[in-house]
Design an enzyme around this catalytic site. Structure first.
Site: not given
Length: 194
Positions: A4-6
């Site tokens: 994921a990317t946050a």
């Protein structure tokens, strides 16, 4: 942990969180529409990378604890208190950890943000990125972040950082969720990644 990317960014008057919507386990794409930004209180929010189910449970429990704490204090619960409550819960579960990396922040007196690892370490920062696309996102954030940005500049930078990661990280993509928190409350919107 699933990819994921946050990202999270503080700006003059608030914080912005952005994350992409994809959930992938290995080379299997599980979902293209998962929300990874979470309002915890009207003045505090969070975003995550890792097991979203763990973060969903964590955010529900912390949100309930924050409501109880607000009734006790008779004032808004500050972001550092929410971060510490999350940290305590994650540390208590260290032998069976909640497999999520969290960025939590908000504004009561001033904007503040913290990054938490699955064991509950609390690291304050002005901006942060977590997940498998964090390196690509930080490649955008590091040279372009400046203190006291405007709300629009911070939102634009957060979107560019997540989009950059989605271009190179196969576990990130399929849309963009943005959560903005100011002293006036929360604002959420969704966009396509172009």
């Amino acid at each position: 942990m699933p990819g994921a990317t946050a990202v999270g960014i503080t700006f003059d008057g608030g914080v912005v969180f952005a994350s992409e919507k994809r959930i992938a386990f290995g080379n299997f794409l599980v979902s293209k529409s998962t929300k990874k930004t979470f309002p915890i209180t009207p003045k505090v929010g969070a975003t995550c990378a890792g097991l979203v189910a763990d973060m969903q449970i964590l955010s529900l429990q912390i949100s309930a604890l924050a409501k109880i704490r607000k009734m006790e204090l008779k004032r808004d619960v500050p972001p550092n208190t929410v971060a510490k409550m999350m940290s305590n819960m994650m540390y208590e579960r260290r032998y069976f950890p909640l497999l999520t990396q969290v960025i939590v922040g908000g504004v009561v007196d001033k904007p503040i943000m913290y990054t938490l690892d699955p064991l509950g370490s609390v690291l304050p920062d002005e901006y942060a990125a977590v997940g498998t696309g964090a390196e690509m996102a930080l490649g955008v954030l590091d040279p372009q972040f400046k203190p006291n940005m405007s709300k629009d500049e911070a939102i634009d930078l957060a979107k560019r950082a997540v989009r950059s990661a989605a271009l190179r990280d196969s576990a990130s993509g399929d849309g963009l969720d943005v959560l903005v928190i100011t002293k006036d409350g929360t604002e959420e919107f969704t966009e396509e990644i172009k």
